[in-house]
Structures are given as structure tokens and as C-alpha cells.
Design an enzyme around this catalytic site. Structure first.
Site, mmCIF file in Angstrom:
data_model
loop_
_atom_site.group_PDB
_atom_site.id
_atom_site.type_symbol
_atom_site.label_atom_id
_atom_site.label_comp_id
_atom_site.label_asym_id
_atom_site.label_seq_id
_atom_site.Cartn_x
_atom_site.Cartn_y
_atom_site.Cartn_z
ATOM 1 N N ASP A 129 1.760 -3.695 9.205
ATOM 2 C CA ASP A 129 1.590 -3.366 7.789
ATOM 3 C C ASP A 129 2.386 -2.092 7.489
ATOM 4 O OD1 ASP A 129 0.165 -1.420 9.089
ATOM 5 O OD2 ASP A 129 -1.440 -1.378 7.612
ATOM 6 N N TYR A 181 1.200 -10.410 8.564
ATOM 7 C CA TYR A 181 0.305 -9.301 8.905
ATOM 8 C C TYR A 181 -1.115 -9.800 9.176
ATOM 9 C CZ TYR A 181 -3.258 -5.867 8.410
ATOM 10 O OH TYR A 181 -4.399 -5.144 8.651
ATOM 11 N N GLU A 215 -9.521 -7.983 5.594
ATOM 12 C CA GLU A 215 -8.063 -7.874 5.638
ATOM 13 C C GLU A 215 -7.421 -8.285 4.311
ATOM 14 O OE1 GLU A 215 -6.419 -6.296 7.672
ATOM 15 O OE2 GLU A 215 -7.899 -6.058 9.248
#
Length: 371
Positions: free
Chosen positions: A147, A129, A46
Site C-alpha cells: 500500500d 493490495y 481492509e
DNA sequence: CAGTCGTGGGA
DNA sequence: TTCCCAAGACT
């Protein structure tokens, strides 16, 4: 915000989740970070994927996990090695924050990534996020992961006309996702929205005829899918003129400098360089004096050998690359090194200066090169 | 909020 | 060539 979500109540949540998750189950790409749900690997992926394309991330992710397979490995690694593994990916503070946070997890949580929003939110580099992404994908907790993909997809589905470039707009989409998210499979729900944004609901010319949730999409039914999302455009980069110097000693070694620990390209290495205003653009004597001032390096400048233009998000470097000859020893400080063409490969450089390394290596060992 | 912080690829 | 972008966070 109330008005932005006027279409939310009309969505058949169960049918939407089912159509979305069924599509993802069938069509998802095989990606290295989807082989398991190891929270550490989810976390690394991520961070790497922030503002970065999947195709770019894949080889970096594989090398990174091979080199630092566990939280303990990354926690105990030298920052220099970590930056080198990130070299070329950009946004280097991401990986310095990641290692800092991993060290905190190692010491404070015994190496287990915390599974609560409150705990995980305090970790460096883990914003709204990434909190949602890790909690939903690694732990199955129904938390929004909003996102750019999700904002684009949802803006079309719910026909939301707020400017997604504004930071405050994200909250509108989080509210929508909190209503829509699947409690049974929040991991697939969140990933499916992003996958849909990447494969079908693309920024330009979305493939609505292939879309599994077309029937739920207000933007499609209104015929405005190509008008959404609303996104104000970024302003132009500021132009900065630099003079960088390949400074050789008599053995063919060259001087490199470590950038400060904060700001642009923090802790990355570079060839000594100075900002020059246009009037002094090619004035070697002026550049020599700046190098002495700013780095304590005494140099005899030679000719300019190339010009490099490098574009960042917010500025553009116009680098004049010179050769030069080191006069005497360099100061013995942590941020200056004299390295050979072999040794230089151990240091992390931004891409702009990797181009200069190529020039340095072209004349490797040729001490008679400069005139 | 608006600026900072990278890079490479595609229209 | 130029522009925009791609799974954002921090100040």
C-alpha cells in the site's frame, strides 16, 4: 526495475525481519480488527482502510461488525442498510463491491473466504493490495501487501526513486517484499511495515531516531529520507455548479431521489438537483424547467437559502440550495420518494446532502415557511 | 496509463 | 486558505 532495487541485495533479511517484527510486537496499536484473525473481519477492515485513516475507520468498523457480524449476515442484508452503515466513509462502491463479493463467497464457497491468490483475486473490490493483506493476516501466507505506507517505507529503506504515484511502480515494491518478507510471520511483517509507515516513517518529518530499522535504511544513511518517496501531485478538481432544491409538499414532506447504480455516489440518495452553467446560475424558471425535464417534478421555486461547497478527489461541487413547493403528485417510480423528517433518516445520503438535510429539518413541519 | 471514485484532518 | 494526504480498485 533492476536498477531500482540495486540496494536490495545488501539488506540483511533475517536481521531486518527480526528488528521490524520485534518492534511491531511491542508497539502495535490495539485496534478492533486485531482482536482475532477472522478472515471476514480482516476483509472488512481492509476495505474500510482503503484511502481512509485508522481513526476514521474505527467507529465504522465497530458498528458494521455489530450490524453484520458474519458473511451470512452481510450477504443477506439489504443494500440500502449496508450503504447506510457506510454513510460518511466515502468511496461507496467499496461496500457495494464488498457485499457483492461476500454474496459470492456465501454461495460459491459456503461462507469461507478462499485462501488462494487465484480465487480471492477474482472477488469484486479485492485488488493486489487486499489480496496480500487478507492472505497474510488471516491465513499466514507470505504474499506482499503493498500500500502507500509500504511504498513510502521501502522507498526510503532501499532508496528507490521511482514515482510511487504511477500504477506500474507497485510491482517494483512487490518484488522487493517477495525477497524480504518473513516466511515465519508474514502477517506481522506486512502489518509492521504499514504500522511503521503510520507511526514512524511518516510522509513528512519521519522519526528516524525512533525507527527500529534505521540501521537497515539506505535513505537514512544517505540523508535523503526527506526527499523520498517521489510522488507526482494530483491535478486540481474540476468545478461543477449545482442547484439543489428542498421540495416540500403541504404536509412538510420532501422529495428525495436515488442516484443511478453506476458512477459518482452510486445508489446514494440526494435532494433533486441539476447542473447549471454560470449564465443561468440563479434563474429559478430555468431550474424549474430542468427539474421537470430530468425528474418529472413540477416545482414552484422559492428563495435560495444556502450555498454548499463540497470537494471530492477529482471535482468540486458548488451547490446553491433552494427551497421549493411541490406542485401536484410526484411520479411513482423507484428512484423518487416523498419522505418526512423522520423517514429521511433511513436513507443513505452523501455528506454534501446531509448538510441539506439539516436545512430541511430546521423548519420541520413549518409549512408556512416559504413565501 | 490516466481518470474515476469521498471524506475529514493536519501542515 | 490551500494543499496533501490515508491500509486502492476499477475502467
Amino acid at each position: 526495475m533492476t536498477d531500482s532495487l540495486k540496494n536490495l541485495a545488501s539488506i540483511d533479511k533475517d536481521a531486518f525481519s527480526h528488528d521490524l517484527i520485534s518492534w511491531f510486537t511491542e508497539e502495535q496499536r490495539e485496534l478492533p480488527w486485531r482482536k482475532d484473525q477472522d478472515p471476514y473481519k480482516v476483509w472488512v477492515s481492509e476495505i474500510m482502510l482503503q484511502q481512509t485513516r485508522v481513526d476514521t475507520v474505527i467507529p465504522y468498523f465497530n458498528r458494521f461488525i455489530e450490524q453484520f457480524p458474519t458473511i451470512q449476515d452481510l450477504a443477506q442484508a439489504e443494500e440500502e442498510k449496508v450503504l447506510k452503515a457506510w454513510e460518511g466513509l466515502g468511496y461507496y462502491s467499496r461496500v457495494r463491491n464488498l457485499q457483492s463479493a461476500v454474496r459470492e463467497v456465501h454461495e460459491k464457497y459456503g461462507g469461507t473466504v478462499p485462501a488462494t491468490k487465484e480465487a480471492i483475486s477474482t472477488l469484486k473490490g479485492v485488488g493486489p493490495y487486499t489480496v496480500g493483506a487478507i492472505l497474510s493476516i488471516a491465513y499466514g501466507i507470505p504474499e506482499p501487501a503493498v500500500d502507500g505506507n509500504v511504498m513510502r517505507v521501502i522507498s526510503r529503506i532501499l532508496s528507490i526513486w521511482d514515482d510511487i504515484a504511477k500504477a506500474s511502480t507497485r510491482k517494483i515494491f512487490e518484488e522487493a517484499i517477495r525477497t524480504l518478507i518473513s516466511e515465519e510471520n508474514p502477517s506481522y511483517f506486512n502489518q509492521a511495515l504499514m504500522e511503521l509507515g503510520a507511526l514512524i516513517c511518516t510522509p513528512t518529518s519521519p522519526s528516524c531516531l525512533l525507527c527500529p530499522v534505521r540501521e537497515h535504511c539506505h535513505g537514512f544513511h544517505e540523508g535523503v529520507e526527506n526527499e523520498l518517496p517521489i510522488k507526482t501531485k494530483a491535478k486540481k478538481q474540476r468545478l461543477v455548479h449545482l442547484a439543489a432544491v428542498i421540495i416540500r409538499d403541504d404536509e412538510g414532506n420532501t422529495v428525495i431521489h436515488k442516484r443511478p447504480s453506476e458512477g459518482l455516489l452510486a445508489n446514494m440518495w440526494e435532494f433533486p438537483n441539476v447542473e447549471i452553467s454560470l449564465p443561468f446560475y440563479r434563474d429559478k424558471g430555468y431550474i424549474e424547467s430542468l427539474l421537470l425535464e430530468q425528474f418529472g417534478i413540477k416545482v414552484k421555486m422559492a428563495q435560495a437559502i444556502s450555498r454548499i461547497e463540497h470537494v471530492f478527489s477529482h471535482l468540486k461541487w458548488d451547490i446553491q440550495v433552494f427551497e421549493g413547493k411541490l406542485q401536484g403528485p410526484i411520479e411513482e417510480v423507484e428512484d423518487l420518494r416523498l419522505v418526512s423528517p423522520i423517514e429521511i433518516d433511513e436513507f443513505p445520503f452523501p455528506v454534501s446532502h446531509q448538510k441539506i438535510i439539516q436545512h430541511y429539518k430546521k423548519v420541520e413541519g413549518d409549512v408556512t415557511h416559504d413565501e
